[in-house]
Write a protein that holds these residues in place. Sequence first.
Motif, PDB file in Angstrom:
ATOM      1  N   ALA A 100      -1.208  -7.600 -13.661  1.00  0.00           N
ATOM      2  CA  ALA A 100      -0.012  -7.636 -14.498  1.00  0.00           C
ATOM      3  C   ALA A 100      -0.146  -8.799 -15.464  1.00  0.00           C
ATOM      4  CB  ALA A 100       1.244  -7.794 -13.638  1.00  0.00           C
ATOM      5  N   ALA A 101       0.743  -8.853 -16.423  1.00  0.00           N
ATOM      6  CA  ALA A 101       0.710  -9.964 -17.377  1.00  0.00           C
ATOM      7  C   ALA A 101       0.910 -11.302 -16.679  1.00  0.00           C
ATOM      8  CB  ALA A 101       1.777  -9.763 -18.446  1.00  0.00           C
ATOM      9  N   GLU A 102       1.552 -11.270 -15.495  1.00  0.00           N
ATOM     10  CA  GLU A 102       1.829 -12.520 -14.773  1.00  0.00           C
ATOM     11  C   GLU A 102       0.715 -12.937 -13.822  1.00  0.00           C
ATOM     12  OE1 GLU A 102       5.360 -12.038 -12.464  1.00  0.00           O
ATOM     13  OE2 GLU A 102       4.404 -10.787 -10.940  1.00  0.00           O
ATOM     14  N   GLY A 103      -0.330 -12.070 -13.622  1.00  0.00           N
ATOM     15  CA  GLY A 103      -1.416 -12.488 -12.749  1.00  0.00           C
ATOM     16  C   GLY A 103      -2.100 -11.367 -12.001  1.00  0.00           C
ATOM     17  N   ILE A 104      -2.658 -11.709 -10.841  1.00  0.00           N
ATOM     18  CA  ILE A 104      -3.468 -10.788 -10.047  1.00  0.00           C
ATOM     19  C   ILE A 104      -3.103 -10.934  -8.579  1.00  0.00           C
ATOM     20  CG2 ILE A 104      -5.364 -12.487  -9.848  1.00  0.00           C
ATOM     21  CD1 ILE A 104      -7.331 -10.103  -9.935  1.00  0.00           C
ATOM     22  N   ASN A 105      -3.140  -9.815  -7.850  1.00  0.00           N
ATOM     23  CA  ASN A 105      -2.802  -9.807  -6.431  1.00  0.00           C
ATOM     24  C   ASN A 105      -3.596  -8.690  -5.774  1.00  0.00           C
ATOM     25  OD1 ASN A 105      -1.543 -10.026  -3.915  1.00  0.00           O
ATOM     26  ND2 ASN A 105       0.281  -8.887  -4.557  1.00  0.00           N
ATOM     27  N   ARG A 134     -10.152   3.926  -0.052  1.00  0.00           N
ATOM     28  CA  ARG A 134     -10.716   3.951  -1.397  1.00  0.00           C
ATOM     29  C   ARG A 134     -10.383   2.664  -2.140  1.00  0.00           C
ATOM     30  NH1 ARG A 134      -6.861   6.885  -5.119  1.00  0.00           N
ATOM     31  NH2 ARG A 134      -4.917   7.147  -3.965  1.00  0.00           N
ATOM     32  N   MET A 135     -10.890   2.555  -3.363  1.00  0.00           N
ATOM     33  CA  MET A 135     -10.674   1.377  -4.190  1.00  0.00           C
ATOM     34  C   MET A 135      -9.715   1.735  -5.319  1.00  0.00           C
ATOM     35  SD  MET A 135     -11.421  -1.816  -4.564  1.00  0.00           S
ATOM     36  CE  MET A 135     -10.273  -2.664  -5.661  1.00  0.00           C
ATOM     37  N   LYS A 136      -8.679   0.905  -5.480  1.00  0.00           N
ATOM     38  CA  LYS A 136      -7.708   1.132  -6.551  1.00  0.00           C
ATOM     39  C   LYS A 136      -7.465  -0.175  -7.304  1.00  0.00           C
ATOM     40  CE  LYS A 136      -4.995   2.595  -3.304  1.00  0.00           C
ATOM     41  NZ  LYS A 136      -3.823   3.060  -2.520  1.00  0.00           N
ATOM     42  N   VAL A 137      -7.412  -0.079  -8.621  1.00  0.00           N
ATOM     43  CA  VAL A 137      -6.990  -1.200  -9.460  1.00  0.00           C
ATOM     44  C   VAL A 137      -5.820  -0.687 -10.283  1.00  0.00           C
ATOM     45  CG1 VAL A 137      -7.611  -2.856 -11.255  1.00  0.00           C
ATOM     46  CG2 VAL A 137      -9.320  -2.170  -9.550  1.00  0.00           C
ATOM     47  N   ARG A 138      -4.632  -1.219 -10.010  1.00  0.00           N
ATOM     48  CA  ARG A 138      -3.417  -0.697 -10.621  1.00  0.00           C
ATOM     49  C   ARG A 138      -2.814  -1.688 -11.603  1.00  0.00           C
ATOM     50  NH1 ARG A 138      -0.408   1.959  -5.292  1.00  0.00           N
ATOM     51  NH2 ARG A 138      -1.617   3.898  -5.271  1.00  0.00           N
ATOM     52  N   LEU A 139      -2.222  -1.153 -12.658  1.00  0.00           N
ATOM     53  CA  LEU A 139      -1.497  -1.960 -13.639  1.00  0.00           C
ATOM     54  C   LEU A 139      -0.017  -1.940 -13.282  1.00  0.00           C
ATOM     55  CD1 LEU A 139      -3.192  -0.685 -16.936  1.00  0.00           C
ATOM     56  CD2 LEU A 139      -3.883  -2.574 -15.441  1.00  0.00           C
ATOM     57  N   LYS A 140       0.580  -3.108 -13.222  1.00  0.00           N
ATOM     58  CA  LYS A 140       1.974  -3.222 -12.796  1.00  0.00           C
ATOM     59  C   LYS A 140       2.750  -4.131 -13.744  1.00  0.00           C
ATOM     60  CE  LYS A 140       2.944  -1.962  -8.955  1.00  0.00           C
ATOM     61  NZ  LYS A 140       3.465  -0.705  -8.400  1.00  0.00           N
ATOM     62  N   SER A 141       4.074  -4.046 -13.668  1.00  0.00           N
ATOM     63  CA  SER A 141       4.908  -4.978 -14.434  1.00  0.00           C
ATOM     64  C   SER A 141       5.014  -6.315 -13.712  1.00  0.00           C
ATOM     65  CB  SER A 141       6.305  -4.392 -14.663  1.00  0.00           C
ATOM     66  OG  SER A 141       6.937  -4.106 -13.432  1.00  0.00           O
ATOM     67  N   GLU A 142       4.816  -6.301 -12.365  1.00  0.00           N
ATOM     68  CA  GLU A 142       4.834  -7.512 -11.553  1.00  0.00           C
ATOM     69  C   GLU A 142       3.778  -7.387 -10.455  1.00  0.00           C
ATOM     70  OE1 GLU A 142       9.010  -8.967 -10.521  1.00  0.00           O
ATOM     71  OE2 GLU A 142       9.349  -6.828 -10.899  1.00  0.00           O
ATOM     72  N   ILE A 143       3.138  -8.501 -10.078  1.00  0.00           N
ATOM     73  CA  ILE A 143       2.148  -8.424  -8.998  1.00  0.00           C
ATOM     74  C   ILE A 143       2.810  -8.495  -7.621  1.00  0.00           C
ATOM     75  CG2 ILE A 143       0.180  -9.240 -10.355  1.00  0.00           C
ATOM     76  CD1 ILE A 143       0.617 -12.037  -9.061  1.00  0.00           C
ATOM     77  N   VAL A 144       4.058  -8.926  -7.567  1.00  0.00           N
ATOM     78  CA  VAL A 144       4.889  -8.784  -6.369  1.00  0.00           C
ATOM     79  C   VAL A 144       6.276  -8.462  -6.894  1.00  0.00           C
ATOM     80  CG1 VAL A 144       5.351 -11.280  -6.232  1.00  0.00           C
ATOM     81  CG2 VAL A 144       5.693  -9.840  -4.221  1.00  0.00           C
ATOM     82  N   LEU A 194      12.569  -8.259 -11.388  1.00  0.00           N
ATOM     83  CA  LEU A 194      12.996  -9.050 -12.548  1.00  0.00           C
ATOM     84  C   LEU A 194      11.742  -9.588 -13.243  1.00  0.00           C
ATOM     85  CD1 LEU A 194      15.851 -11.090 -10.802  1.00  0.00           C
ATOM     86  CD2 LEU A 194      16.147  -9.135 -12.352  1.00  0.00           C
ATOM     87  N   PRO A 195      11.108  -8.778 -14.072  1.00  0.00           N
ATOM     88  CA  PRO A 195       9.873  -9.206 -14.734  1.00  0.00           C
ATOM     89  C   PRO A 195      10.022 -10.478 -15.563  1.00  0.00           C
ATOM     90  CG  PRO A 195      10.207  -6.840 -14.998  1.00  0.00           C
ATOM     91  CD  PRO A 195      11.474  -7.395 -14.417  1.00  0.00           C
TER      92      PRO A 195
END
Length: 299
Positions: free
Chosen positions: A44-49, A89-99, A103-104
């Motif tokens: 996400a724009a805020e980071g990685i998780n 399996r392996m997934k890399v997802r795009l999110k609005s928040e990493i947790v 409230l983005p």
Amino acid sequence: MNQENTQIVAAFYKFVSLPDFAEKQEPLLSFCLAQGIKGTILLAAEGINGTIAGSSQGIDAVFAYLSSDRRLADLEYKESYAQAPPFERMKVRLKSEIVTLGLPEVDPNQQVGIYVTPAEWNKLISDPEVTVIDTRNEYEVRIGTFQGAENPHTQSFREFPEYVQHHLDPNQHKKVALFCTGGIRCEKASSFLLAQGFSEVYHLKGGILKYLEEIPATESLWKGECFVFDERVAVSHSLEIGSHELCFCCGHPISDKDKASPHYEEGISCPYCFEQLTEEKRVRQQEKWRQYQLLQGQE
């Protein structure tokens, strides 16, 4: 443990500005697949998780790849071990928040509370002026928490802002200490509280897991076990595997005491899902349990 088949499970996160996060998705997925890595990474724009699993060499390669981006050069991860691959399996997802707080606009990259190491934590939460809050969900808190901590009784992290609105007051609660499993939820919650006008907010660095790893049981203020999101189900001091199992029906962690309940039936129900067990659902669950036993070679 069979070392030949042992999988390393690596859990990690970092709040860091990644405006180009979408561009990282496909190259990161391809690299992980090439290393035989499975799991899930959120961008996400805020980071990685993420939590990923694979061979020691594969895990090392992925973190070397990630650290080639200077913004992730200091990315840390916690290791555990699994006797069988924990992910399909392996997934890399795009999110609005990493947790997901819901409230983005709450951005830990802009402001965050004061990090407290496990060695400093006991002194902080023993201060009667400090309000200690468990930011995890009800089913997690139920099996273990810190002595004197408040339970928000949330079913998901999204409910935390509503809890704050109704139960906390920045004019009354001058010092607030937050904690969670690995640090990500309490770090984001600290950013939220600061945005709401709370002036002195602390959070446990590395979360409960780091505390249990570093603090001897004889000095610990932790009571019970800590739920973890992998095959161990729960851990205790020194990260020893705990005594809880998961209900086959609802996935709630259950203890030996829960299994002694008249509402517990192996594979069918437990005290936490018994009331929702209609006769139709019971029949479906019995068939699922039978199929599971067949796959396990128990019938």
